[in-house]
Design an enzyme around this catalytic site. Sequence first.
Site, PDB file in Angstrom:
ATOM      1  N   THR A   1       0.601  -1.570   0.042  1.00  0.00           N
ATOM      2  CA  THR A   1       0.396  -0.005  -0.193  1.00  0.00           C
ATOM      3  C   THR A   1       0.164   0.867   0.203  1.00  0.00           C
ATOM      4  O   THR A   1       2.126   0.810   0.492  1.00  0.00           O
ATOM      5  CB  THR A   1      -0.687  -0.309   0.815  1.00  0.00           C
TER       6      THR A   1
ATOM      7  N   GLU B   1      -6.224  -3.492  -1.659  1.00  0.00           N
ATOM      8  CA  GLU B   1      -6.251  -4.814  -1.107  1.00  0.00           C
ATOM      9  C   GLU B   1      -7.360  -5.660  -1.913  1.00  0.00           C
ATOM     10  O   GLU B   1      -8.420  -6.388  -1.612  1.00  0.00           O
ATOM     11  CB  GLU B   1      -6.733  -4.469   0.333  1.00  0.00           C
TER      12      GLU B   1
ATOM     13  N   TRP C   1     -21.716  15.782   7.394  1.00  0.00           N
ATOM     14  CA  TRP C   1     -20.783  15.836   5.949  1.00  0.00           C
ATOM     15  C   TRP C   1     -21.091  16.772   5.281  1.00  0.00           C
ATOM     16  O   TRP C   1     -22.216  16.822   4.306  1.00  0.00           O
ATOM     17  CB  TRP C   1     -20.999  13.766   5.579  1.00  0.00           C
TER      18      TRP C   1
END
Length: 543
Positions: free
Chosen positions: A187, A332, A445
């Site tokens: 990653t 992933e 948000w």
Amino acid sequence: MNGQMMQQPLLISSLLTHAERHHGEREVVSRRVEGDIHRTTYKGMAARARRMAKALAALGVQQSDRVATLAWNGYRHMELYYAVSGSGAVLHTLNPRLHPDQIVYIADHAEDQVLFFDLTFWPLIQAVAGRTKTVRHFVAMTDRAHMPADAARVPGLLCYEDLMDGQDDHYTWPTFDENLASSLCYTSGTTGNPKGVLYSHRSTVLHTFAISLPDALSVAATDCILPVVPMFHVNAWGLPYAACMNGAKLVFPGPGLDGKSLYELFEAEKVTLSAGVPTVWQALLAHVESHDLRFSTMRRSVIGGSACPEAMLRKFGEVYDVRVLHAWGMTEMSPVGTVAGFKPHHLEMTADQRYAVMAKQGRAIYGVDIKIVDEAGAELAWGTETSGDVLVKGPWIIDRYFKGEGGDPLVDGWFPTGDVARIDADGYMQITDRSKDVIKSGGEWIGSIDLENIAMAHPAVAMAACIAAFHPKWDERPLLVVVKKPGAEVTKQELLAFYEGKIAKWWTPDDVVFVDAIPLGATGKMQKNRLREQLKDYKLPTA
């Protein structure tokens, strides 16, 4: 009662064997670091991969040993994809855009035994060669005539073509458990040291089947594929495997990733399908626009890595007759999880409505299951405007990181991706943010990606990022960071007015900062963590 079918393990070597036997004449074309165009076929490449597998054995590489590469997209890198994994070792693609310290850390953590590199990265090899703990051999991916003049700087430096010439192609790919590790990617490590993701032969072959499907990337023998996405980034999204499975022609751009070089290859080799991150396509479109060019054969472009602005979707579709396949995934996930293909009722929509569908990251391909959850972990319903954290599971999705780094990453058997998204009634996911990038204003948000996409539609904007800035009343408010196109002019007021009618008024950024460049990571994604650090002392204007 069990079924009475043959038991045959799903191995990466079987993809190349199939391509050699059934599509042996299909071309593999590469722009080389040496400067020329190299041509071979699947039959020729398969023979060389077998020779390299024997060369690896002669170097002492054994089953499950890690073999690293620092290389561009090219035929030699493709040979290693199959020679290493096919022989039972583990292909570890290192990202050459990382700092030497990071490369040393990753190579040591992976315990790489051999490191193959393109000549472009000779200075980088000199910087790391004396510091790695486990690498026994460094191999320059070239012929004897092009070996570095100062090769003595790395004692025992080997030549790729010398290794190849020392072997014949009389080699039988070994058969072993399909769950054996095949390749290793790390990653980006934006929040700590990079972590390794270890793929298996089984997971890779299943992923290859899935991305080849018509409602995924729709790979066929009639295709000519040019993967702009690097082979060191999640195995070029699986395209080197899918090309072999389906017999598509492959074109590798090598180090020539500028708009002019890519366009010339597209046209000369009659490319039909390509794939890359939005920043690459910005450069290509800029070249095509400035020279009043058209694409004669390319009709599909896979765009992922970060959200593709709707303005780019429209430019490709309306001006150049290229359909964008908006895709999403991560290291992933091997990496593909969703693709924004159409369902039948979408074909009855207006063009504007279809572009709105294409702007989403799409629906899950077979093999991937997705859900969104609230802060308490409760699953959220599809078909609402509510966003939640994205969790995934499937046979090519990580179970744990290499060497157990970070402990168990799963939540009740699901992998938390770190993305925030909403999912419509048809199952189409739209990423609204990364969890660490979300802007929380007064407890509500605000999706930064929506704000960035609107800004990118302005004709004067080359690139835009939206980050949270401290606000004494609302805790956080959106701050728009913009790179203007060369020669273009636009004021803060004009950009903020551009949002009117497109979003809820309270979502509108509080201010705009113009910069010369937005920092990009090694895979072409915007690095908002660096932006936040650069602007940590910024004060929003107060009314």
